[in-house]
Motif scaffolding. Structure first.
Motif, PDB file in Angstrom:
ATOM      1  N   ILE A 214       0.849  -1.191   0.000  1.00 26.60           N
ATOM      2  CA  ILE A 214       0.000   0.000   0.000  1.00 26.60           C
ATOM      3  C   ILE A 214       0.890   1.247   0.000  1.00 26.60           C
ATOM      4  N   SER A 215       0.559   2.194  -0.865  1.00 27.68           N
ATOM      5  CA  SER A 215       1.215   3.497  -0.865  1.00 27.68           C
ATOM      6  C   SER A 215       0.449   4.395   0.105  1.00 27.68           C
ATOM      7  N   VAL A 216       1.127   4.926   1.114  1.00 29.25           N
ATOM      8  CA  VAL A 216       0.443   5.624   2.205  1.00 29.25           C
ATOM      9  C   VAL A 216       0.902   7.082   2.329  1.00 29.25           C
ATOM     10  N   VAL A 217      -0.066   7.977   2.548  1.00 28.58           N
ATOM     11  CA  VAL A 217       0.204   9.373   2.894  1.00 28.58           C
ATOM     12  C   VAL A 217      -0.422   9.630   4.261  1.00 28.58           C
ATOM     13  N   LEU A 218       0.363  10.194   5.176  1.00 30.61           N
ATOM     14  CA  LEU A 218      -0.110  10.530   6.520  1.00 30.61           C
ATOM     15  C   LEU A 218      -0.258  12.044   6.617  1.00 30.61           C
ATOM     16  N   LEU A 219      -1.467  12.521   6.892  1.00 31.09           N
ATOM     17  CA  LEU A 219      -1.737  13.958   6.964  1.00 31.09           C
ATOM     18  C   LEU A 219      -2.081  14.366   8.387  1.00 31.09           C
ATOM     19  N   ASP A 220      -1.370  15.385   8.893  1.00 34.54           N
ATOM     20  CA  ASP A 220      -1.695  15.911  10.216  1.00 34.54           C
ATOM     21  C   ASP A 220      -1.376  17.399  10.265  1.00 34.54           C
ATOM     22  N   SER A 221      -2.128  18.115  11.084  1.00 35.53           N
ATOM     23  CA  SER A 221      -1.983  19.576  11.146  1.00 35.53           C
ATOM     24  C   SER A 221      -0.933  20.043  12.143  1.00 35.53           C
ATOM     25  N   LEU A 222      -0.396  19.119  12.962  1.00 33.79           N
ATOM     26  CA  LEU A 222       0.620  19.503  13.956  1.00 33.79           C
ATOM     27  C   LEU A 222       2.007  19.031  13.522  1.00 33.79           C
ATOM     28  N   ASN A 223       2.924  19.976  13.387  1.00 33.79           N
ATOM     29  CA  ASN A 223       4.252  19.643  12.883  1.00 33.79           C
ATOM     30  C   ASN A 223       5.034  18.738  13.830  1.00 33.79           C
ATOM     31  N   LYS A 224       4.790  18.863  15.148  1.00 31.63           N
ATOM     32  CA  LYS A 224       5.521  18.006  16.095  1.00 31.63           C
ATOM     33  C   LYS A 224       5.148  16.533  15.888  1.00 31.63           C
ATOM     34  N   ARG A 225       3.899  16.287  15.517  1.00 26.21           N
ATOM     35  CA  ARG A 225       3.510  14.900  15.207  1.00 26.21           C
ATOM     36  C   ARG A 225       4.197  14.427  13.927  1.00 26.21           C
ATOM     37  N   ILE A 226       4.302  15.298  12.952  1.00 26.26           N
ATOM     38  CA  ILE A 226       4.967  14.937  11.698  1.00 26.26           C
ATOM     39  C   ILE A 226       6.429  14.551  11.967  1.00 26.26           C
ATOM     40  N   ARG A 227       7.097  15.275  12.856  1.00 30.59           N
ATOM     41  CA  ARG A 227       8.486  14.927  13.217  1.00 30.59           C
ATOM     42  C   ARG A 227       8.548  13.522  13.812  1.00 30.59           C
ATOM     43  N   PHE A 228       7.600  13.210  14.678  1.00 29.52           N
ATOM     44  CA  PHE A 228       7.544  11.866  15.262  1.00 29.52           C
ATOM     45  C   PHE A 228       7.311  10.814  14.173  1.00 29.52           C
ATOM     46  N   LEU A 229       6.358  11.069  13.299  1.00 31.15           N
ATOM     47  CA  LEU A 229       6.035  10.109  12.233  1.00 31.15           C
ATOM     48  C   LEU A 229       7.232   9.867  11.324  1.00 31.15           C
ATOM     49  N   ASN A 230       7.968  10.920  11.000  1.00 33.20           N
ATOM     50  CA  ASN A 230       9.157  10.759  10.154  1.00 33.20           C
ATOM     51  C   ASN A 230      10.218   9.912  10.838  1.00 33.20           C
ATOM     52  N   GLU A 231      10.330  10.069  12.156  1.00 37.39           N
ATOM     53  CA  GLU A 231      11.272   9.242  12.924  1.00 37.39           C
ATOM     54  C   GLU A 231      10.833   7.768  12.884  1.00 37.39           C
ATOM     55  N   VAL A 232       9.550   7.512  13.046  1.00 33.49           N
ATOM     56  CA  VAL A 232       9.036   6.137  12.987  1.00 33.49           C
ATOM     57  C   VAL A 232       9.305   5.523  11.614  1.00 33.49           C
ATOM     58  N   ILE A 233       9.005   6.285  10.576  1.00 34.78           N
ATOM     59  CA  ILE A 233       9.210   5.795   9.203  1.00 34.78           C
ATOM     60  C   ILE A 233      10.673   5.415   8.979  1.00 34.78           C
ATOM     61  N   THR A 234      11.590   6.247   9.472  1.00 37.96           N
ATOM     62  CA  THR A 234      13.026   5.975   9.318  1.00 37.96           C
ATOM     63  C   THR A 234      13.448   4.750  10.120  1.00 37.96           C
ATOM     64  N   GLU A 235      13.047   4.707  11.390  1.00 33.66           N
ATOM     65  CA  GLU A 235      13.476   3.616  12.276  1.00 33.66           C
ATOM     66  C   GLU A 235      12.901   2.262  11.854  1.00 33.66           C
ATOM     67  N   LEU A 236      11.687   2.276  11.298  1.00 32.78           N
ATOM     68  CA  LEU A 236      11.045   1.031  10.870  1.00 32.78           C
ATOM     69  C   LEU A 236      11.397   0.675   9.434  1.00 32.78           C
ATOM     70  N   ASP A 237      12.163   1.566   8.771  1.00 37.23           N
ATOM     71  CA  ASP A 237      12.592   1.363   7.385  1.00 37.23           C
ATOM     72  C   ASP A 237      11.390   1.113   6.458  1.00 37.23           C
ATOM     73  N   LEU A 238      10.389   1.977   6.591  1.00 39.28           N
ATOM     74  CA  LEU A 238       9.195   1.874   5.747  1.00 39.28           C
ATOM     75  C   LEU A 238       9.426   2.615   4.435  1.00 39.28           C
ATOM     76  N   LYS A 239       8.947   2.034   3.348  1.00 39.55           N
ATOM     77  CA  LYS A 239       9.107   2.624   2.016  1.00 39.55           C
ATOM     78  C   LYS A 239       7.735   2.999   1.444  1.00 39.55           C
ATOM     79  N   ASP A 240       7.750   3.925   0.488  1.00 38.06           N
ATOM     80  CA  ASP A 240       6.522   4.362  -0.192  1.00 38.06           C
ATOM     81  C   ASP A 240       5.472   4.850   0.812  1.00 38.06           C
ATOM     82  N   ILE A 241       5.921   5.699   1.727  1.00 43.95           N
ATOM     83  CA  ILE A 241       5.041   6.315   2.721  1.00 43.95           C
ATOM     84  C   ILE A 241       5.540   7.747   2.935  1.00 43.95           C
ATOM     85  N   ALA A 242       4.623   8.692   2.945  1.00 42.98           N
ATOM     86  CA  ALA A 242       4.990  10.110   3.060  1.00 42.98           C
ATOM     87  C   ALA A 242       4.149  10.785   4.130  1.00 42.98           C
ATOM     88  N   THR A 243       4.695  11.861   4.686  1.00 39.85           N
ATOM     89  CA  THR A 243       3.956  12.662   5.660  1.00 39.85           C
ATOM     90  C   THR A 243       3.672  14.035   5.073  1.00 39.85           C
TER      91      THR A 243
END
Length: 241
Positions: free
Chosen positions: A98-127
């Motif tokens: 699945i190609s996934v886009v994560l949308l949120d209005s708070l930038n601090k959450r986006i920073r967390f999500l980007n860290e999760v994506i990196t640490e879990l080595d997820l591909k084809d997912i964007a914030t």
């Protein structure tokens, strides 16, 4: 990795007909640890106990399989108001195609999500950092997704205006709902119709390992959404259709 974590994840996943790989167990455990670590410095979730995170976040997110076939072909999905990544990241872990886009209005959450994506080595997912009302009018995102999902807390009419504009013709919006469900759905039916959707089915169940009731509302996109929707930021919540 703690045995109790593996046991709880196994039980919840198997109830949904899902078999997890060693890599997926590892990804979910890393996600759980990151959630608790970041929650020390920012408010991501009030649910922090291991068993509750497994049942009320991870397995709840995966319950989408009750209403949607996710493993047959490559699908595009947007998770609106994703917060700490639910349901989008658990779905991406289990269904990597699945190609996934994560949308949120708070930038601090986006920073967390980007860290999760990196640490879990997820591909084809964007914030995306922004509001649904703005991105729902953006030609790069509007009517571009096979599936829109949301566990965001908003009434059905408001949530429909946030989400249905993202869905392709023939695609679906699935709302994770709980609480005063029937009354809220009755009020939201007209808005769903105006936005081009039609309630296809409602799946009601009790969350694994809890006594919490959950509803998955499947809304099929039947006609294109009028260009005037979504309205400007704040209006869908302030003045629901």
């Amino acid at each position: 990795m703690e045995k109790i974590f593996v046991d709880k994840m196994t039980f919840g996943a198997e109830e949904l007909g899902i078999t997890l790989s060693d890599r997926q167990y590892d990804q979910f455990y890393k996600y759980y640890k990151l959630l608790n670590e970041w929650n020390q410095v920012m408010n991501l979730t009030s649910i922090t106990e291991m068993e509750d995170v497994v049942n009320k976040h991870f397995v709840d997110s995966l319950s989408l399989v009750k209403v949607v076939q996710l493993d047959e072909k490559k699908l595009s999905m947007i998770d609106v108001g994703t917060g700490a990544g639910f349901p989008g990241i658990p779905l991406k872990i289990v269904f990597p195609k699945i190609s996934v886009v994560l949308l949120d209005s708070l930038n601090k959450r986006i920073r967390f999500l980007n860290e999760v994506i990196t640490e879990l080595d997820l591909k084809d997912i964007a914030t995306i950092h922004g509001r649904a009302e703005d991105y729902g009018k953006n030609k790069n995102y509007r009517e571009s997704f096979d599936i829109c999902v949301s566990r965001a807390v908003a009434n059905t009419a408001t949530l429909a205006e946030y989400c249905i504009p993202f869905v392709k013709l023939g695609g679906m919006f699935v709302a994770y709902k709980s609480g005063k469900f029937e009354e809220e759905m009755e009020k939201g039916k007209e808005a769903i119709k105006i936005l081009g959707g039609n309630i296809e089915k409602v799946e009601q169940f009790v969350l694994s390992g809890t006594d919490a009731k959950r509803e998955l509302v499947v809304i099929r996109k039947r006609i294109k959404t009028d260009k005037k929707y979504p309205r400007k930021a704040g209006l869908p919540k302030k003045e629901p259709i």
